[in-house]
Design a protein around this motif. Structure first.
Motif, PDB file in Angstrom:
ATOM      1  N   ARG A  89      42.145  19.304  46.823  1.00  0.00           N
ATOM      2  CA  ARG A  89      40.736  19.700  46.791  1.00  0.00           C
ATOM      3  C   ARG A  89      40.567  21.151  46.341  1.00  0.00           C
ATOM      4  O   ARG A  89      40.048  21.989  47.081  1.00  0.00           O
ATOM      5  N   PRO A  90      41.002  21.458  45.123  1.00  0.00           N
ATOM      6  CA  PRO A  90      40.929  22.857  44.673  1.00  0.00           C
ATOM      7  C   PRO A  90      39.482  23.326  44.536  1.00  0.00           C
ATOM      8  O   PRO A  90      38.598  22.519  44.222  1.00  0.00           O
ATOM      9  N   VAL A  91      39.247  24.600  44.757  1.00  0.00           N
ATOM     10  CA  VAL A  91      37.921  25.154  44.513  1.00  0.00           C
ATOM     11  C   VAL A  91      37.713  25.239  43.005  1.00  0.00           C
ATOM     12  O   VAL A  91      38.666  25.323  42.232  1.00  0.00           O
ATOM     13  N   THR A  92      36.480  25.222  42.605  1.00  0.00           N
ATOM     14  CA  THR A  92      36.160  25.377  41.198  1.00  0.00           C
ATOM     15  C   THR A  92      35.341  26.652  41.029  1.00  0.00           C
ATOM     16  O   THR A  92      34.833  27.200  42.004  1.00  0.00           O
ATOM     17  N   PHE A  93      35.268  27.094  39.800  1.00  0.00           N
ATOM     18  CA  PHE A  93      34.450  28.260  39.483  1.00  0.00           C
ATOM     19  C   PHE A  93      33.390  27.874  38.461  1.00  0.00           C
ATOM     20  O   PHE A  93      33.645  27.067  37.572  1.00  0.00           O
ATOM     21  N   VAL A  94      32.224  28.450  38.634  1.00  0.00           N
ATOM     22  CA  VAL A  94      31.132  28.254  37.677  1.00  0.00           C
ATOM     23  C   VAL A  94      30.549  29.631  37.364  1.00  0.00           C
ATOM     24  O   VAL A  94      30.799  30.586  38.093  1.00  0.00           O
ATOM     25  N   VAL A  95      29.791  29.727  36.270  1.00  0.00           N
ATOM     26  CA  VAL A  95      29.164  31.010  35.964  1.00  0.00           C
ATOM     27  C   VAL A  95      27.819  31.119  36.678  1.00  0.00           C
ATOM     28  O   VAL A  95      27.255  30.128  37.115  1.00  0.00           O
TER      29      VAL A  95
END
Lengths: 221, 264, 221
Positions: free
Chosen positions: C155-161
């Motif tokens: 369940r890796p974290v994700t990044f968004v702008v």
């Protein structure tokens, strides 16, 4: 984006001053972006040689007549200000923001990562007692609320974070909070192993964290 | 890989290509890893990345690694891993496919590598285009005098996600150094030992080994044994000081023995 | 202002909404007063009941076309910014920004074009590990934030702008990133697993689809 053909900036008077419409645009942009009212002399200094900011100001001022903002003389300088009849709209802007105290932010972090958390658990992790004011403040901010009572002796109340908390911190759910491993990867945690940790690597610690939470709904695999 | 064949390949390269290859080696610190280097090599093929010859690229890379070996330049492990993989890919591409072999075909692997190179190049171009855009605070600007005029004062407390995470990280790192929650059941305080000993020494009239005073169960776990021994020893010193107890030790490292002091 | 008759119907207000011309003035005043982009919802909250800031914005934006400042859309919010061709006048206002490393710039671009993106995906594309502090720096600039966790093992974290990212680069939405359509058409934004990675890939892609749905403000068609 860049308008090549508009390339301006003639310092030397070999070139003509830009057309008045352009000068007006320039004055508009400078007044908008300046942190202080700007004098005609300073406008002239910043605009291309041969410009006539005083005349541009006359045009600009006329253009803003009756608009939501207006061009005003402040002393011997000029600024753009809200039209006085619309001052009532500026009310929301008045909130004074203060940083949360360290005690409050730590308490909030513990609740966010360990929710539902009792007061005793928070004190256990922080190593100091949690003042009533801290909890009250977080409740008042509506970042935490009471959860279910714990079914242990004394039936202590628990705290959980709220939707307002998620909104404020730009999180979609408390599950999206980064775990220890990710905090470390982001450089927020020292990479020093705990003394005497021996072979227990970073992975183990993360598992400890997950287990300590006892919160399958938050940190399940 | 035959040395001779390698020399032959090197000769087949033009002088300028050879100079370029050597420059690559000397400059290897300037690359961000094998993929970056491969991309640079692919560009020297001077074709559309879609048409890049992966076989040629593999040979170029292997030649590069070989040359680095000649020049006694140490290459980081990931460059060598890539070399091993490319050698494998090369053999897959050159040998007729083995029908018994289950893995992906050499063509598939080559296509994926080409895709990776093209994608990396595309992201670099995209990054360049992004940074070439007009930027806030450089090309266009916000209002210089934001008007926060109204006087209705309301205090709002702010905190960012970074604050929150840093606070939590701070607490967790401190935990790692002082795991007091877990420690608690493996720790015996001097007060506890004193209370216990006071009750126990009355029963033992004769010299008794201090170790036998450890609470049941505590002598098994090393952490508990250590804590209880230390607490008990400190407690016996305290009791001796108070005149309730005598201590003796026959020799260095010999067992410490205690007995109740006979008053009067 | 001949817009009087266009005033939108009010469901429950005793008072009529102000005429559109007035609403436009109000939006103008609020946007001028704020350095940060203001959302349509916040405009509506601050304007008299029954106002239609979205329509007022259409008028206002048109009014400022070609002027020294312009009305810009930033995500689901709006802001007034100086025209980029006049940047040369603003040297005084320019803030020296920390120079981003090439790694940070590429990481930012990968997140922007692939969002939501996990750390592993960034590393896969760049071919090197993301150094400590790179993500940290982008988070600190508030150009990226944590998105939803990916529903894959670990369940890796994700990044968004973020909106601040859009504001900084003058983008209305992440859909307007330069070259996005072409990159997508060329398949360069696909999450293509290496050959032989097995069937695991298929499920991942489904999840990606869900993720994209979860962020309508960024990538909806």
């Amino acid at each position: 984006m860049a308008d090549e053909e508009q390339t301006p900036a003639q310092e030397d008077s070999l070139f003509e001053a830009p057309p008045m419409g352009e000068q007006e645009r320039m004055v508009e942009a400078i007044l908008f972006a300046s942190a202080e009212p700007v004098s005609v002399a300073e406008l002239a200094a910043r605009m291309p040689h041969g410009s006539d900011p005083a005349e541009a100001l006359v045009h600009l001022r006329k253009r803003y007549e009756g608009r939501g903002v207006r061009v005003m003389k402040v002393g011997d300088a000029w600024a753009i200000r809200t039209a006085p009849d619309l001052g009532f709209l500026m009310h929301k802007e008045t909130v004074e923001t203060r940083k949360l105290s360290r005690a409050a932010i730590e308490t909030l972090a513990i609740i966010a990562y360990h929710q539902p958390a009792t007061r005793a658990e928070i004190e256990d992790i922080r190593g100091v007692s949690v003042s009533r004011g801290t909890i009250d403040q977080l409740l008042e901010l509506e970042w935490i609320r009471f959860g279910r009572r714990r079914m242990t002796p004394g039936r202590p109340v628990t705290f959980v974070v709220t939707q307002a908390f998620l909104d404020h911190f730009g999180l979609e759910s408390a599950r999206d909070l980064p775990g220890l491993k990710e905090l470390r990867a982001a450089g927020l945690l020292d990479n020093r192993p705990p003394p005497g940790a021996g072979l227990a690597g970073a992975e183990d610690e993360d598992e400890d964290l997950d287990e300590a939470d006892g919160q399958p709904e938050l940190f399940e695999e | 890989m035959a040395e001779q064949q390698d020399e032959f390949q090197a000769d087949a390269l033009s002088v300028s290509e050879r100079l370029a290859a050597e420059a690559l080696i000397v400059d290897v610190d300037g690359y961000e890893g094998p993929l970056d280097l491969l991309l640079t090599m692919a560009r020297t093929q001077k074709v559309d990345l879609r048409k890049v010859s992966v076989l040629g690229l593999a040979e170029q890379y292997l030649g590069f690694v070989e040359k680095a070996r000649h020049l006694r330049i140490e290459l980081a492990a990931d460059y060598l891993v890539m070399a091993a993989w490319l050698a494998f890919l090369k053999s897959r591409l050159l040998l007729p496919p083995d029908p018994a072999d289950e893995g992906p075909s050499g063509e598939d692997l080559a296509a994926h590598l080409a895709f990776q190179l093209e994608r990396l190049q595309a992201m670099r171009d995209a990054a360049a285009r992004l940074m070439a855009r007009d930027q806030l605070g450089r090309d266009f600007f916000v209002r210089g005098i934001p008007e926060n005029v109204a006087r209705t004062r309301r205090v709002s407390y702010s905190a960012t996600l970074m604050d929150l995470m840093q606070a939590y990280a701070r607490l967790r790192t401190r935990d790692e150094f002082r795991p007091f929650v877990l420690d608690r059941d493996a720790v015996m305080t001097m007060e506890e030992a004193l209370d216990r000993l006071r009750g126990l020494i009355g029963h033992a009239g004769d010299w008794t080994d201090l170790v036998s005073y450890l609470p049941a169960g505590w002598e098994i776990d090393p952490a508990r044994r250590r804590s209880a021994t230390a607490a008990n020893f400190a407690a016996t010193l305290q009791l001796a000081k108070e005149g309730d107890l005598e201590i003796r030790q026959g020799d260095t490292f010999a067992p410490i023995q205690i007995r109740k002091k006979i008053h009067g």
